[in-house]
Design a protein around this motif. Sequence first.
Motif, PDB file in Angstrom:
ATOM      1  N   VAL A  12       2.928  -1.902  -4.434  1.00 27.25           N
ATOM      2  CA  VAL A  12       3.897  -1.951  -3.339  1.00 27.25           C
ATOM      3  C   VAL A  12       4.679  -3.246  -3.507  1.00 27.25           C
ATOM      4  N   ALA A  13       5.952  -3.138  -3.890  1.00 31.34           N
ATOM      5  CA  ALA A  13       6.771  -4.321  -4.152  1.00 31.34           C
ATOM      6  C   ALA A  13       8.165  -4.121  -3.585  1.00 31.34           C
ATOM      7  N   ASP A  14       8.671  -5.139  -2.908  1.00 30.08           N
ATOM      8  CA  ASP A  14      10.031  -5.026  -2.381  1.00 30.08           C
ATOM      9  C   ASP A  14      11.054  -5.320  -3.480  1.00 30.08           C
ATOM     10  N   GLY A  15      12.333  -5.225  -3.135  1.00 31.66           N
ATOM     11  CA  GLY A  15      13.388  -5.375  -4.128  1.00 31.66           C
ATOM     12  C   GLY A  15      13.442  -6.731  -4.777  1.00 31.66           C
ATOM     13  N   ALA A  30       4.034   3.433  -8.257  1.00 28.80           N
ATOM     14  CA  ALA A  30       4.766   2.539  -7.366  1.00 28.80           C
ATOM     15  C   ALA A  30       5.060   3.211  -6.034  1.00 28.80           C
ATOM     16  N   ALA A  31       4.880   2.471  -4.950  1.00 30.01           N
ATOM     17  CA  ALA A  31       5.277   2.903  -3.608  1.00 30.01           C
ATOM     18  C   ALA A  31       6.388   1.957  -3.170  1.00 30.01           C
ATOM     19  N   ASN A  32       7.613   2.472  -3.115  1.00 29.87           N
ATOM     20  CA  ASN A  32       8.778   1.624  -2.885  1.00 29.87           C
ATOM     21  C   ASN A  32       9.119   1.532  -1.392  1.00 29.87           C
ATOM     22  N   PRO A  33       9.088   0.326  -0.810  1.00 28.28           N
ATOM     23  CA  PRO A  33       9.422   0.157   0.615  1.00 28.28           C
ATOM     24  C   PRO A  33      10.922   0.324   0.842  1.00 28.28           C
ATOM     25  N   SER A  34      11.271   0.588   2.068  1.00 35.49           N
ATOM     26  CA  SER A  34      12.675   0.654   2.474  1.00 35.49           C
ATOM     27  C   SER A  34      12.849  -0.229   3.706  1.00 35.49           C
ATOM     28  N   TYR A  45       9.675  -1.898   4.942  1.00 35.57           N
ATOM     29  CA  TYR A  45       8.737  -1.025   5.653  1.00 35.57           C
ATOM     30  C   TYR A  45       8.349   0.134   4.745  1.00 35.57           C
ATOM     31  N   ILE A  46       7.096   0.550   4.834  1.00 34.50           N
ATOM     32  CA  ILE A  46       6.634   1.740   4.134  1.00 34.50           C
ATOM     33  C   ILE A  46       5.704   2.504   5.073  1.00 34.50           C
ATOM     34  N   ALA A  47       5.889   3.814   5.157  1.00 34.47           N
ATOM     35  CA  ALA A  47       5.119   4.631   6.096  1.00 34.47           C
ATOM     36  C   ALA A  47       3.660   4.716   5.682  1.00 34.47           C
ATOM     37  N   GLU A  48       2.792   4.658   6.667  1.00 29.07           N
ATOM     38  CA  GLU A  48       1.355   4.785   6.397  1.00 29.07           C
ATOM     39  C   GLU A  48       1.042   6.125   5.746  1.00 29.07           C
ATOM     40  N   SER A  49       1.759   7.177   6.133  1.00 32.37           N
ATOM     41  CA  SER A  49       1.524   8.510   5.551  1.00 32.37           C
ATOM     42  C   SER A  49       1.827   8.528   4.056  1.00 32.37           C
ATOM     43  N   LYS A  50       2.830   7.749   3.638  1.00 34.81           N
ATOM     44  CA  LYS A  50       3.161   7.696   2.210  1.00 34.81           C
ATOM     45  C   LYS A  50       2.039   7.030   1.423  1.00 34.81           C
TER      46      LYS A  50
END
Length: 651
Positions: A451-454, A472-476, A479-484
């Motif tokens: 999980v890494a921001d831009g 990779a789990a990309n935040p927006s 923020y990143i949803a717990e469900s993701k």
Amino acid sequence: MKYLFVICFLFLSLTSAVNAQSFKYHTVKKGETVFSISQSYSIDEEDIYKYNPDARQGIGINEKLVIPIENNATSSNTSVQFKEHKVKKKETLYSLSREYNVSVDDIKRYNKHLYSSELQMGEVLQIPVGQIPSTVLPKKETTVAPKPSAVSQNFKTREHIVLPKETKYGIARKYGMTLTELNELNPKVEVLQPGMMIRVGTNVLEDEPVIITDDRFRFYEVKPQETLYSLSQRFGVSQDSLRRLNPALDEGLKFGMVLKVPAREGEDIENDSDFEVQPGTANTLVDLSTSLSNRSKTKEIVLLLPYHLNMVQEDSLQTYRKAIMDERVLRISLDFYSGVLMAVEKAKKLGISTNLRVFDTKREASEIQSIIYSNNFDNVDAVIGPLMKDVTETTASLLQNKNVPVINPLSNREMKGYTNLVQSRPNEEYMQEKMVDYIARNASGKNVIVVADGKSYTIKNKIMNAIPSARAANPSDNYIAESKLAEMLKPGENWVILESESINLVSSVTAALNRLARAHNIKLFTTNKNNSYESDIVSNNHLGKLQMHYPSVDKEYDTAKTKDFIEDYEKKYKIQPNQYAIRGYDLTLDVLLRLASSQNLYESFEKFPGYTEYYESKFHYMPKPNGGYLNDAIYILKLNEDLTISEANDL
């Protein structure tokens, strides 16, 4: 009370002296090199290049060189007594220097033929055993050329002084030679001894871009018909990895070349003559207090820190007391200094005498210039400080020609490559690389999620390259949803690597993972434990439950092991030591022990290849590719569920 006590020491410690420098011309003779000339005058090659920059392109017969000659105030009529010593079999200059407690240079100074020829069994030497004058006299300008071998006629050679624990494998590799070439250049040398002078090539390899931190690597001599592909298959690594470990491969593989290679599991290295174990590793803990061979000479230490003592002279002590409370850098300086004083006292109990000179840098480069130009630094063994990067670089540049080591105690910023600049704190990029290496070496069978921001794309790419199976789990918008995150978790062990300086992202991800950890096995990792993790909205309980792993220069000190130190500190300063006081103690004691166990600080780096460790810090200095030295010893720490901190892995 503590700070006022320290201030009193500052006023008592400030001293000054005068330095002088003179020069002479040297006419180059046939067969002389910059190296041989530097040896004749007991100076470094860089000292010659500094005043003769064109010499880097080569020197010619009858060319005149400017040679710097040090003038010291020591009286020339100091009496020197000598003892005759008949050289025995296997004795070296290094062993004689240890036996008589004199430097190798002092032995050569009164036995000038040793500047150009090797020590011979049966010869009689004059060993200085009285008080030796400190004035450096030019040596007799003669050179004795070694008998050329078939190899030496084909390429240029230079001298190499064998260091403790060096081997033929390692020396051959360092100079890009084969063992056959090294042996032909030195036909009479069967067994290497520290202090021995041998002939080597001039193609010195640069330091490897990969820093080796364990003992899984060996030296291997290339056999006929072997190829880079066959070697990569034998050792189970890619050809690119072999090239990174061995920069000489960029010029091609050749028979007899000495390579650094990984040892494969189950391979019988001890009984295989093709291999040699790499001498010394960073995994070996060294106790320097058991190797104190150079305690007779008082250690000359200069401490450069910003105290702003002009505030006391221009105003009142009350104003300075207020400045201490208002200015963080000033408080850090005084805390660090208190630890330095504790280390000097500890060294005294071990029989190490220290002359500590303290100067106020005022955080200005111009003040550093004034201090160095108006005081004598000729016999200084080490400078500790300054704190700031730019002021440290100025100090190193001004003292580089004297080869005085300048040790920065706290900064983790990348610094210029001055040969005498020693960084005692690894930079953030290096610590990130070591953390990535740790994760990659232990990630087998784990479900790795990044999980890494831009803003963290650089470290994210390094992680993804090191662990191809990672996802990779990309935040927006931080923020990143717990469900993701839940969708990416798997049965078994899940490793989540969080890379961000955003408090909101760190807080939301750790809170979500904490809830998901009720039904999943989750561990949290980061390559950079930044200030976001110290925020009040980031729960330490969450981090503890996730067993967060992170790299650190300092560890949590053991209260039981530091009981005596803490009691002595409280007795002296009426307060418990903080991290800067302990850092001052650890760093200074390490420097003093290194100086008391070696001829100088640089020799200690080679002589003791393992790491040293004290209350909170450990030290293992390696040459930097661009010049100078870096402490590459770090900790991988783990926050436990009860919020205690322990070592996850000791690199």
